[in-house]
Design a protein around this motif. Structure first.
Motif, short mmCIF file in Angstrom:
data_model
loop_
_atom_site.label_atom_id
_atom_site.label_comp_id
_atom_site.label_asym_id
_atom_site.label_seq_id
_atom_site.Cartn_x
_atom_site.Cartn_y
_atom_site.Cartn_z
N ALA A 41 0.84 -1.21 0.00
CA ALA A 41 0.00 0.00 0.00
C ALA A 41 0.87 1.25 0.00
CB ALA A 41 -0.93 -0.01 1.21
N ALA A 42 1.93 1.25 0.81
CA ALA A 42 2.84 2.39 0.87
C ALA A 42 3.56 2.58 -0.46
CB ALA A 42 3.84 2.21 2.00
N SER A 45 1.20 4.09 -3.01
CA SER A 45 0.91 5.49 -2.67
C SER A 45 2.10 6.39 -2.98
CB SER A 45 0.54 5.59 -1.19
OG SER A 45 -0.60 4.80 -0.89
N GLU A 48 2.54 6.90 -6.78
CA GLU A 48 1.59 7.87 -7.33
C GLU A 48 1.98 9.29 -6.93
OE1 GLU A 48 -3.24 8.74 -7.46
OE2 GLU A 48 -2.43 7.08 -6.28
N LEU A 49 2.36 9.48 -5.66
CA LEU A 49 2.75 10.81 -5.19
C LEU A 49 3.98 11.32 -5.92
CD1 LEU A 49 2.49 13.16 -3.15
CD2 LEU A 49 3.94 11.84 -1.61
N GLY A 133 6.61 12.88 1.49
CA GLY A 133 6.02 11.60 1.11
C GLY A 133 6.31 10.51 2.13
N VAL A 137 3.07 9.25 4.07
CA VAL A 137 2.64 7.90 3.70
C VAL A 137 3.17 6.86 4.68
CG1 VAL A 137 2.74 6.10 1.93
CG2 VAL A 137 2.44 8.50 1.26
N LEU A 141 1.05 5.36 7.86
CA LEU A 141 0.65 3.97 7.71
C LEU A 141 1.27 3.07 8.78
CD1 LEU A 141 0.68 3.21 3.85
CD2 LEU A 141 -1.27 3.14 5.41
#
Length: 217
Positions: A41-42, A45, A48-49, A133, A137, A141
């Motif tokens: 998930a990290a 993310s 994308e960032l 980031g 993130v 998380l």
């Protein structure tokens, strides 16, 4: 409209696949498997960032930045016993405080950027983007890892996810039915003030209803 219907169908399809899979991994998986889920998930993310915000479009810069973020998450997971107030003492107790301070600083920076966008951008270099980031993130998380390792961690994780899903559903339904005033057009054109209020109300009310309905959960 046609676009809204397409979004709804996409959400239903995604939820029908993702929710059972994630639920199975959380419930039946070990702490190591849960950690891998968080890493994935990290990674998605951060990718994308960094794709959106990094000034340098060269692949090595993105790869190095992504590696730094994931290694940070690995380090947090490995040393998490030193980052909780329950398991520390003496001079080492300062580490949880610094960790909490990091979270507060990152949140304030994010809030400031959100308020001033798009008139002013504080992420003027790639270093700013990477540091933010990693903080936004990976650090945020990582709290799911702390919760998962608690005695009732699995139940708490499901509770958090359930409330988040309900809040998102409340925002979508209320926004689509009575949403008129745009919340932040420069950031998310489809979000409305009414939808946001719906999300807040659902997220605040449902925990109490669940607690009264299942007091021993």
């Amino acid at each position: 409209t046609h676009d809204e219907d397409a979004v709804l169908v996409t959400r239903i399809i995604t939820a029908s696949i993702a929710i059972p899979l994630i639920s199975f991994l959380i419930y039946r998986g070990s702490e190591r498997i849960f950690f891998m889920v968080i890493v994935i998930a990290a990674g998605l993310s951060l990718y994308e960032l960094f794709t959106m915000c990094l000034l340098s479009k060269r692949s090595p810069v993105k790869a190095i930045s992504l590696s730094m973020g994931l290694l940070t998450l690995v380090a947090i997971n490995h040393y998490q016993s030193y980052l909780t107030f329950d398991n520390t003492g003496g001079s080492i107790a300062v580490l949880p405080g610094l960790y909490a301070l990091t979270v507060i600083i990152v949140f304030i920076i994010f809030l400031r950027q959100l308020i001033r966008y798009p008139k002013d951008c504080i992420f003027r270099t790639d270093i700013h983007v990477v540091l933010f980031g990693i903080g936004y993130v990976c650090v945020f998380l990582s709290f799911l890892l702390f919760i998962r390792n608690h005695t009732t961690g699995v139940k708490l994780i499901f509770f958090i996810l359930f409330i988040l899903w309900l809040g998102d559903t409340g925002a979508y339904c209320v926004g689509r039915i009575i949403g008129r005033r745009k919340l932040w057009p420069a950031i998310s054109p489809n979000k409305t003030i009414e939808g946001s209020i719906g999300a807040i109300c659902v997220s605040l009310i449902m925990p109490w209803l669940l607690w009264f309905s299942f007091p021993h959960f």
